[in-house]
Design a protein around this motif. Sequence first.
Motif, PDB file in Angstrom:
ATOM      1  N   ILE A  15     -20.678 -15.741  22.026  1.00 26.80           N
ATOM      2  CA  ILE A  15     -21.414 -15.002  20.995  1.00 26.80           C
ATOM      3  C   ILE A  15     -20.519 -13.943  20.363  1.00 26.80           C
ATOM      4  CG2 ILE A  15     -23.311 -13.366  20.615  1.00 26.80           C
ATOM      5  CD1 ILE A  15     -24.833 -15.006  22.839  1.00 26.80           C
ATOM      6  N   CYS A  16     -19.798 -13.196  21.181  1.00 24.63           N
ATOM      7  CA  CYS A  16     -18.910 -12.151  20.655  1.00 24.63           C
ATOM      8  C   CYS A  16     -17.806 -12.748  19.793  1.00 24.63           C
ATOM      9  CB  CYS A  16     -18.309 -11.333  21.787  1.00 24.63           C
ATOM     10  SG  CYS A  16     -19.521 -10.282  22.599  1.00 24.63           S
ATOM     11  N   GLU A  17     -17.249 -13.862  20.247  1.00 28.37           N
ATOM     12  CA  GLU A  17     -16.194 -14.506  19.473  1.00 28.37           C
ATOM     13  C   GLU A  17     -16.737 -14.981  18.128  1.00 28.37           C
ATOM     14  OE1 GLU A  17     -12.575 -17.674  20.172  1.00 28.37           O
ATOM     15  OE2 GLU A  17     -14.233 -17.654  21.589  1.00 28.37           O
ATOM     16  N   ALA A  18     -17.929 -15.566  18.129  1.00 30.29           N
ATOM     17  CA  ALA A  18     -18.542 -16.021  16.883  1.00 30.29           C
ATOM     18  C   ALA A  18     -18.829 -14.841  15.951  1.00 30.29           C
ATOM     19  CB  ALA A  18     -19.824 -16.801  17.181  1.00 30.29           C
ATOM     20  N   LEU A  19     -19.263 -13.718  16.519  1.00 30.14           N
ATOM     21  CA  LEU A  19     -19.509 -12.528  15.698  1.00 30.14           C
ATOM     22  C   LEU A  19     -18.229 -11.997  15.069  1.00 30.14           C
ATOM     23  CD1 LEU A  19     -22.118 -10.626  17.887  1.00 30.14           C
ATOM     24  CD2 LEU A  19     -22.490 -11.570  15.600  1.00 30.14           C
ATOM     25  N   LEU A  20     -17.152 -11.969  15.833  1.00 27.36           N
ATOM     26  CA  LEU A  20     -15.874 -11.516  15.277  1.00 27.36           C
ATOM     27  C   LEU A  20     -15.410 -12.434  14.151  1.00 27.36           C
ATOM     28  CD1 LEU A  20     -13.991 -10.399  18.511  1.00 27.36           C
ATOM     29  CD2 LEU A  20     -14.872  -8.923  16.692  1.00 27.36           C
ATOM     30  N   LEU A  21     -15.584 -13.744  14.339  1.00 24.79           N
ATOM     31  CA  LEU A  21     -15.226 -14.688  13.284  1.00 24.79           C
ATOM     32  C   LEU A  21     -16.092 -14.489  12.042  1.00 24.79           C
ATOM     33  CD1 LEU A  21     -14.691 -17.860  15.459  1.00 24.79           C
ATOM     34  CD2 LEU A  21     -12.926 -16.609  14.200  1.00 24.79           C
ATOM     35  N   ALA A  22     -17.386 -14.260  12.242  1.00 26.34           N
ATOM     36  CA  ALA A  22     -18.292 -14.038  11.113  1.00 26.34           C
ATOM     37  C   ALA A  22     -17.935 -12.756  10.368  1.00 26.34           C
ATOM     38  CB  ALA A  22     -19.742 -13.989  11.601  1.00 26.34           C
ATOM     39  N   ASN A  24     -15.001 -11.517  10.112  1.00 29.47           N
ATOM     40  CA  ASN A  24     -13.790 -11.819   9.352  1.00 29.47           C
ATOM     41  C   ASN A  24     -14.124 -12.666   8.127  1.00 29.47           C
ATOM     42  OD1 ASN A  24     -11.195 -13.944   9.178  1.00 29.47           O
ATOM     43  ND2 ASN A  24     -10.698 -11.765   9.273  1.00 29.47           N
ATOM     44  N   ASP A  25     -14.958 -13.687   8.305  1.00 25.85           N
ATOM     45  CA  ASP A  25     -15.344 -14.558   7.197  1.00 25.85           C
ATOM     46  C   ASP A  25     -16.054 -13.788   6.091  1.00 25.85           C
ATOM     47  OD1 ASP A  25     -14.278 -16.716   8.547  1.00 25.85           O
ATOM     48  OD2 ASP A  25     -16.224 -17.524   9.182  1.00 25.85           O
ATOM     49  N   ALA A  26     -16.875 -12.818   6.477  1.00 22.25           N
ATOM     50  CA  ALA A  26     -17.620 -12.010   5.505  1.00 22.25           C
ATOM     51  C   ALA A  26     -16.772 -10.879   4.932  1.00 22.25           C
ATOM     52  CB  ALA A  26     -18.881 -11.444   6.151  1.00 22.25           C
ATOM     53  N   LYS A  27     -15.519 -10.840   5.349  1.00 20.10           N
ATOM     54  CA  LYS A  27     -14.579  -9.819   4.889  1.00 20.10           C
ATOM     55  C   LYS A  27     -15.030  -8.400   5.245  1.00 20.10           C
ATOM     56  CE  LYS A  27     -12.578 -12.754   1.329  1.00 20.10           C
ATOM     57  NZ  LYS A  27     -12.252 -13.734   2.284  1.00 20.10           N
ATOM     58  N   VAL A  28     -15.747  -8.282   6.361  1.00 26.28           N
ATOM     59  CA  VAL A  28     -16.147  -6.980   6.885  1.00 26.28           C
ATOM     60  C   VAL A  28     -14.992  -6.379   7.666  1.00 26.28           C
ATOM     61  CG1 VAL A  28     -17.747  -5.792   8.445  1.00 26.28           C
ATOM     62  CG2 VAL A  28     -18.589  -7.616   6.938  1.00 26.28           C
ATOM     63  N   ILE A  34      -9.601  -7.144  13.901  1.00 25.74           N
ATOM     64  CA  ILE A  34     -10.202  -7.918  14.980  1.00 25.74           C
ATOM     65  C   ILE A  34      -9.215  -8.035  16.136  1.00 25.74           C
ATOM     66  CG2 ILE A  34     -11.013 -10.236  15.616  1.00 25.74           C
ATOM     67  CD1 ILE A  34     -12.251 -10.305  12.729  1.00 25.74           C
ATOM     68  N   MET A  35      -7.954  -8.272  15.831  1.00 22.85           N
ATOM     69  CA  MET A  35      -6.936  -8.326  16.875  1.00 22.85           C
ATOM     70  C   MET A  35      -6.847  -6.976  17.579  1.00 22.85           C
ATOM     71  SD  MET A  35      -5.985 -11.385  16.974  1.00 22.85           S
ATOM     72  CE  MET A  35      -4.516 -11.384  17.952  1.00 22.85           C
TER      73      MET A  35
END
Length: 78
Positions: A15-22, A24-28, A34-35
Amino acid sequence: MSDHSTTSGVAALSICEALLLALNDAKVLPENEIMGVLKDAAAAHENAGGSETEIMGHNAVAALINRIITGGNSVRRP
């Protein structure tokens, strides 16, 4: 660790990994931020104290986070 704890931990990580990807995708958050979050999380565990058993657990968590950093994400792997 019990099967329930392991399953819960893997679910939380996914879940956390998916949130970090989201994020990034949303340019937040850009990838470098993230790194930074991942590196900070690993460092917190690398520097954690406690009993020998607790320190071994923290070291294992830090190692896993560092593998995520070096290996990329698991959510988007084919």
